[in-house]
Design an enzyme around this catalytic site. Structure first.
Site, mmCIF file in Angstrom:
data_model
loop_
_atom_site.group_PDB
_atom_site.id
_atom_site.type_symbol
_atom_site.label_atom_id
_atom_site.label_comp_id
_atom_site.label_asym_id
_atom_site.label_seq_id
_atom_site.Cartn_x
_atom_site.Cartn_y
_atom_site.Cartn_z
ATOM 1 N N LYS A 103 0.845 -1.195 0.000
ATOM 2 C CA LYS A 103 0.000 0.000 0.000
ATOM 3 C C LYS A 103 0.875 1.236 0.000
ATOM 4 O O LYS A 103 1.855 1.320 0.752
ATOM 5 C CB LYS A 103 -0.887 -0.007 1.267
ATOM 6 C CG LYS A 103 -2.214 0.697 1.094
ATOM 7 C CD LYS A 103 -3.132 -0.014 0.131
ATOM 8 C CE LYS A 103 -4.602 0.208 0.424
ATOM 9 N NZ LYS A 103 -5.443 -0.577 -0.497
ATOM 10 N N GLN B 146 26.647 22.088 -8.325
ATOM 11 C CA GLN B 146 27.426 20.858 -8.136
ATOM 12 C C GLN B 146 28.416 21.010 -6.973
ATOM 13 O O GLN B 146 28.537 20.127 -6.120
ATOM 14 C CB GLN B 146 28.219 20.538 -9.427
ATOM 15 C CG GLN B 146 27.398 20.020 -10.595
ATOM 16 C CD GLN B 146 26.832 21.098 -11.510
ATOM 17 O OE1 GLN B 146 26.574 22.228 -11.090
ATOM 18 N NE2 GLN B 146 26.602 20.752 -12.763
ATOM 19 N N ARG C 203 24.442 35.742 -8.790
ATOM 20 C CA ARG C 203 23.118 35.343 -9.275
ATOM 21 C C ARG C 203 22.288 34.857 -8.102
ATOM 22 O O ARG C 203 22.794 34.682 -6.982
ATOM 23 C CB ARG C 203 23.230 34.224 -10.326
ATOM 24 C CG ARG C 203 23.781 32.931 -9.764
ATOM 25 C CD ARG C 203 23.715 31.765 -10.755
ATOM 26 N NE ARG C 203 24.238 30.545 -10.136
ATOM 27 C CZ ARG C 203 24.205 29.346 -10.692
ATOM 28 N NH1 ARG C 203 23.699 29.190 -11.906
ATOM 29 N NH2 ARG C 203 24.680 28.291 -10.055
#
Ligand SMILES: O=c1[nH]c(=O)c2[nH]c(=O)[nH]c2[nH]1
Length: 330
Positions: free
Chosen positions: A18, A263, A197
């Site tokens: 389930k 990364q 950024r």
């Protein structure tokens, strides 16, 4: 039992159960009137001598998934471990093994939703004690999860469990301290290099522990069981601490790192999770790079694109980068 040799295929693997069993449990302390609550999404799957249910329509080997849901609710009612997702998952997984002899392994995932105490304005206490005794708020979309795999030992005595934990949907953003430069530039490149950024991601973290031996529940209601003989791993009972530490590390590295890329930041996060959690064997992060694109306003004579002048951004749902890695202990 294999299927008919006239059939072109053989059953290679089979697992069922389930998914998304939603459980809410309240634990009341009659003295203090303090309530503790947990809300879980549980997945419970089985493997074992169930081949004939697929190959010969033999339901005699099938514990109904509806019964698995019922057992999940029953243990949420009676398990002394219900407030701790790792213990609860181990209890559920080992309970099923103890109860059904033809089941060889169970796979239980418990995902916990965040209910935090609302501050109690009528209390003179401060800090964690200041929380309301029975009122809670949903503290974000983030979920903590535990995955437990309990496999019966061949010799008939007990089982072994593997435990993994982690979190998902932890949304973070930093408005500077992130650059992306010196990547491959060729005829397909349109992305400008930027030394500043926005970096936003939804953290998905999963870490694994060593294996532990499990004594299967033996009393008549199958309520008591033990986990022992640690093979050098983190005791699953420690999962809550590892969970808290790895969440703090994730947030701290995200905030402090002068990120050269998703990364590179991911790798630093994973190294610190390993460094500060001795029993953790592997750490996997999946980090979507949720782009925020500076709006080009050159058409109206306004500079909003050089990084230090970029102030208005369009949050972009799709596409997103998708950066992932698994870091294993050396
Ligand atoms: O941190 C990043 N890694 C990438 O691999 C990548 N690719 C991209 O377009 N932007 C980014 N940012």
């Amino acid at each position: 039992m294999a299927g008919s040799t006239a059939e072109p295929g053989v059953l290679a693997t089979a697992r069922y159960g389930k998914d998304k069993v939603r459980v809410f449990r309240v634990v009341r302390d009659p003295e203090s009137k303090v309530h503790n609550v947990v809300e879980y999404n549980v997945t419970v799957l089985l493997e074992g001598a169930i081949e004939t249910s697929y190959t010969q329509a033999n339901n005699a080997v099938v514990v109904a998934t509806d019964s698995m849901k019922n057992i999940t609710n029953y243990l949420a009612k009676v398990s002394p471990y219900v407030l701790d997702p790792a213990r609860f998952a181990l209890h559920l997984g080992s309970h099923l093994l103890a109860r059904y002899a033809h089941v060889s392994a169970t796979f239980v995932t418990v995902e916990q939703l965040r209910w935090a105490r609302i501050n109690d304005s009528s209390s003179s206490a401060s800090g964690p004690e200041a929380g309301h005794r029975h009122a809670f708020w949903r503290d974000g979309a983030e979920k903590r999860f535990v995955e437990v795999e309990v496999a019966r030992k061949g010799d008939g005595g007990g089982a072994v469990a593997r435990v993994a934990g982690g979190l998902r949907d932890l949304l973070v953003l930093k408005s500077t301290g992130s650059a992306f430069e010196n990547f491959v530039r060729d005829e397909y490149t349109t992305l400008p290099e930027v030394n500043d950024r926005i970096f936003s991601t939804s953290v998905d973290l999963r870490y694994t522990y060593g294996q532990v031996n499990v004594e299967l529940p033996s009393d008549e209601k199958l309520l008591v069981f033990g986990v022992g003989n640690l093979n050098g791993g983190v005791h699953p009972w420690e999962d809550a601490k590892v969970g808290v530490r790895s969440r703090e590390i994730t947030l701290d590295v995200f905030a402090q790192d002068e990120s050269a890329s998703v990364q590179a930041t991911l790798y630093k996060m994973a190294q610190r999770v390993l460094a500060e959690n001795a029993g953790v064997e592997t750490v996997r992060y999946v980090l979507p790079n949720k782009h925020y694109i500076p709006v080009d306003m050159k058409y109206i004579g306004v500079d909003n694109t050089t990084p230090q002048r970029a102030e208005v951004f369009t949050p972009v749902d799709a596409p997103s980068g998708l950066i992932s890695a698994t870091i294993s202990r050396r």
